[in-house]
Design a protein around this motif. Sequence first.
Motif, mmCIF file in Angstrom:
data_model
loop_
_atom_site.group_PDB
_atom_site.id
_atom_site.type_symbol
_atom_site.label_atom_id
_atom_site.label_comp_id
_atom_site.label_asym_id
_atom_site.label_seq_id
_atom_site.Cartn_x
_atom_site.Cartn_y
_atom_site.Cartn_z
ATOM 1 N N ALA A 103 0.824 -1.208 0.000
ATOM 2 C CA ALA A 103 0.000 0.000 0.000
ATOM 3 C C ALA A 103 0.857 1.257 0.000
ATOM 4 O O ALA A 103 0.589 2.218 -0.742
ATOM 5 N N LYS A 104 1.903 1.270 0.813
ATOM 6 C CA LYS A 104 2.781 2.436 0.886
ATOM 7 C C LYS A 104 3.588 2.598 -0.399
ATOM 8 O O LYS A 104 3.810 3.725 -0.869
ATOM 9 N N ALA A 105 4.040 1.478 -0.969
ATOM 10 C CA ALA A 105 4.801 1.552 -2.217
ATOM 11 C C ALA A 105 3.930 2.049 -3.360
ATOM 12 O O ALA A 105 4.383 2.827 -4.214
ATOM 13 N N ALA A 106 2.665 1.630 -3.392
ATOM 14 C CA ALA A 106 1.751 2.089 -4.440
ATOM 15 C C ALA A 106 1.469 3.585 -4.288
ATOM 16 O O ALA A 106 1.403 4.318 -5.282
ATOM 17 N N GLN A 107 1.300 4.044 -3.052
ATOM 18 C CA GLN A 107 1.079 5.470 -2.797
ATOM 19 C C GLN A 107 2.267 6.296 -3.295
ATOM 20 O O GLN A 107 2.100 7.337 -3.947
ATOM 21 N N LEU A 108 3.474 5.817 -3.013
ATOM 22 C CA LEU A 108 4.678 6.511 -3.464
ATOM 23 C C LEU A 108 4.772 6.493 -4.982
ATOM 24 O O LEU A 108 5.084 7.515 -5.616
ATOM 25 N N ALA A 109 4.500 5.327 -5.590
ATOM 26 C CA ALA A 109 4.582 5.203 -7.046
ATOM 27 C C ALA A 109 3.598 6.132 -7.745
ATOM 28 O O ALA A 109 3.893 6.699 -8.796
ATOM 29 N N ALA A 110 2.427 6.308 -7.140
ATOM 30 C CA ALA A 110 1.394 7.131 -7.761
ATOM 31 C C ALA A 110 1.617 8.623 -7.550
ATOM 32 O O ALA A 110 1.364 9.433 -8.452
ATOM 33 N N LYS A 111 2.103 9.006 -6.364
ATOM 34 C CA LYS A 111 2.136 10.416 -5.992
ATOM 35 C C LYS A 111 3.546 10.988 -5.753
ATOM 36 O O LYS A 111 3.698 12.191 -5.608
ATOM 37 N N GLY A 112 4.545 10.132 -5.673
ATOM 38 C CA GLY A 112 5.880 10.586 -5.317
ATOM 39 C C GLY A 112 6.592 11.322 -6.435
ATOM 40 O O GLY A 112 6.166 11.311 -7.591
ATOM 41 N N MET A 113 7.702 11.947 -6.057
ATOM 42 C CA MET A 113 8.523 12.684 -7.009
ATOM 43 C C MET A 113 9.699 11.821 -7.471
ATOM 44 O O MET A 113 10.261 11.063 -6.689
ATOM 45 N N ALA A 114 10.056 11.971 -8.728
ATOM 46 C CA ALA A 114 11.205 11.246 -9.273
ATOM 47 C C ALA A 114 12.477 12.061 -9.091
ATOM 48 O O ALA A 114 12.468 13.284 -9.240
ATOM 49 N N LYS A 115 13.555 11.364 -8.747
ATOM 50 C CA LYS A 115 14.856 12.005 -8.575
ATOM 51 C C LYS A 115 15.890 11.198 -9.364
ATOM 52 O O LYS A 115 15.756 9.993 -9.528
ATOM 53 N N PRO A 116 16.952 11.856 -9.832
ATOM 54 C CA PRO A 116 17.958 11.129 -10.610
ATOM 55 C C PRO A 116 18.823 10.230 -9.743
ATOM 56 O O PRO A 116 19.191 10.598 -8.621
ATOM 57 N N VAL A 117 19.125 9.045 -10.240
ATOM 58 C CA VAL A 117 20.061 8.129 -9.590
ATOM 59 C C VAL A 117 21.070 7.655 -10.639
ATOM 60 O O VAL A 117 20.828 7.718 -11.842
ATOM 61 N N ASP A 118 22.203 7.161 -10.148
ATOM 62 C CA ASP A 118 23.236 6.658 -11.034
ATOM 63 C C ASP A 118 22.934 5.223 -11.479
ATOM 64 O O ASP A 118 22.306 4.453 -10.752
ATOM 65 N N VAL A 119 23.421 4.899 -12.645
ATOM 66 C CA VAL A 119 23.370 3.534 -13.163
ATOM 67 C C VAL A 119 24.771 3.171 -13.620
ATOM 68 O O VAL A 119 25.443 3.967 -14.275
ATOM 69 N N ALA A 120 25.230 1.987 -13.253
ATOM 70 C CA ALA A 120 26.550 1.516 -13.690
ATOM 71 C C ALA A 120 26.397 0.677 -14.950
ATOM 72 O O ALA A 120 25.310 0.158 -15.242
ATOM 73 N N GLU A 121 27.503 0.533 -15.664
ATOM 74 C CA GLU A 121 27.451 -0.148 -16.950
ATOM 75 C C GLU A 121 28.762 -0.874 -17.198
ATOM 76 O O GLU A 121 29.839 -0.371 -16.849
ATOM 77 N N VAL A 122 28.682 -2.052 -17.794
ATOM 78 C CA VAL A 122 29.877 -2.768 -18.215
ATOM 79 C C VAL A 122 29.604 -3.375 -19.596
ATOM 80 O O VAL A 122 28.642 -4.114 -19.782
ATOM 81 N N ASN A 123 30.416 -3.004 -20.551
ATOM 82 C CA ASN A 123 30.278 -3.505 -21.926
ATOM 83 C C ASN A 123 28.841 -3.377 -22.438
ATOM 84 O O ASN A 123 28.307 -4.278 -23.101
ATOM 85 N N GLY A 124 28.200 -2.258 -22.094
ATOM 86 C CA GLY A 124 26.847 -2.011 -22.570
ATOM 87 C C GLY A 124 25.751 -2.610 -21.725
ATOM 88 O O GLY A 124 24.571 -2.342 -21.964
ATOM 89 N N ARG A 125 26.096 -3.408 -20.727
ATOM 90 C CA ARG A 125 25.104 -4.010 -19.816
ATOM 91 C C ARG A 125 25.009 -3.158 -18.559
ATOM 92 O O ARG A 125 26.016 -2.928 -17.873
ATOM 93 N N ARG A 126 23.809 -2.713 -18.239
ATOM 94 C CA ARG A 126 23.624 -1.822 -17.093
ATOM 95 C C ARG A 126 23.234 -2.598 -15.840
ATOM 96 O O ARG A 126 22.552 -3.621 -15.917
ATOM 97 N N PHE A 127 23.676 -2.078 -14.704
ATOM 98 C CA PHE A 127 23.291 -2.680 -13.424
ATOM 99 C C PHE A 127 23.068 -1.588 -12.401
ATOM 100 O O PHE A 127 23.691 -0.526 -12.452
ATOM 101 N N VAL A 128 22.162 -1.863 -11.462
ATOM 102 C CA VAL A 128 21.800 -0.851 -10.464
ATOM 103 C C VAL A 128 22.458 -1.111 -9.113
ATOM 104 O O VAL A 128 22.564 -0.198 -8.295
ATOM 105 N N ASN A 129 22.880 -2.343 -8.862
ATOM 106 C CA ASN A 129 23.525 -2.671 -7.594
ATOM 107 C C ASN A 129 25.007 -2.938 -7.774
ATOM 108 O O ASN A 129 25.830 -2.109 -7.456
ATOM 109 N N ASN A 130 25.355 -4.107 -8.278
ATOM 110 C CA ASN A 130 26.768 -4.453 -8.366
ATOM 111 C C ASN A 130 27.024 -5.514 -9.407
ATOM 112 O O ASN A 130 26.107 -6.204 -9.882
#
Length: 293
Positions: A103-130
Amino acid sequence: MPVLINREGGAAKAAGDRLEAQVEAAFDAAGAQADVQMLPADGLADAIERAATEYPRIVIAGGDGTVASAAQLLTGKDVELAILPLGTLNHFARDLEIPTDLAKAAQLAAKGMAKPVDVAEVNGRRFVNNASVGLYPFMVRDREAIQDRKGWPKWLAMVPASWDAVSRLHHHRLRIDMGAGAAPIVTPLLFVGNNRYSLDAGSVGSRETVNDGKLSVYAVSHASRPALLWFGLRAALGLADRGKDFAALGDTEALTVRGHAATIEIALDGEVKQLDLPLKFKIRAGGLRVVQP
């Protein structure tokens, strides 16, 4: 608002046929109309690409692998990504403090603000953690085989997989270049994080930020099996010795990894891939807009 659910994710799979109605109800309560689509993992990419041409915000429901699939397609585009953490571990969502309560995640998804985050990449493949080379890809491959064979949950299958990986310990001879010239290392595990991962007690494996514009590099020192097990225990408790336990350690905006073979096995956000060498890592600073608290 499109809500694309990986029906094979940990929590989604456990919820079964009830999930679609639960998600619709959560978005109704948040005052948003959701177009909920239950999709197989191999159908997500096409659905994301279609939605990105029609909507300014897409909701993805799944775990870290699902989020990474979205990042592969949405990084650099003027489309916002909202996340319902319905995977097993949800590392990326937790580091962004996205609630795991539906319920809280849906509320955030519907009403929250988007902010920029970094994305890492190796040989064209992107990853968000490691990304990792060595022990961890072997553990993941073995864990998946145990899950397929015995039907065990991910966390339980990882126990024998980890033991098997250590018992077959293999060290990689690599050359890594973080901008100051190539340096040879011998390591059982090379770990590259999208931003810095903590080694400190109480916060091991978490990140304070995902928008510092840096890759974090950790190459574990050459070690015997008992020494590696001892290191693993100390690292889990936040007691790793930065001077002795790592052959390389640092932050960088770009990294090149070379080896003796033509290809190498690598785990990207828990998904094992075979990539060509050299591995060329880079950070896409602020490349993805994610809805977060």
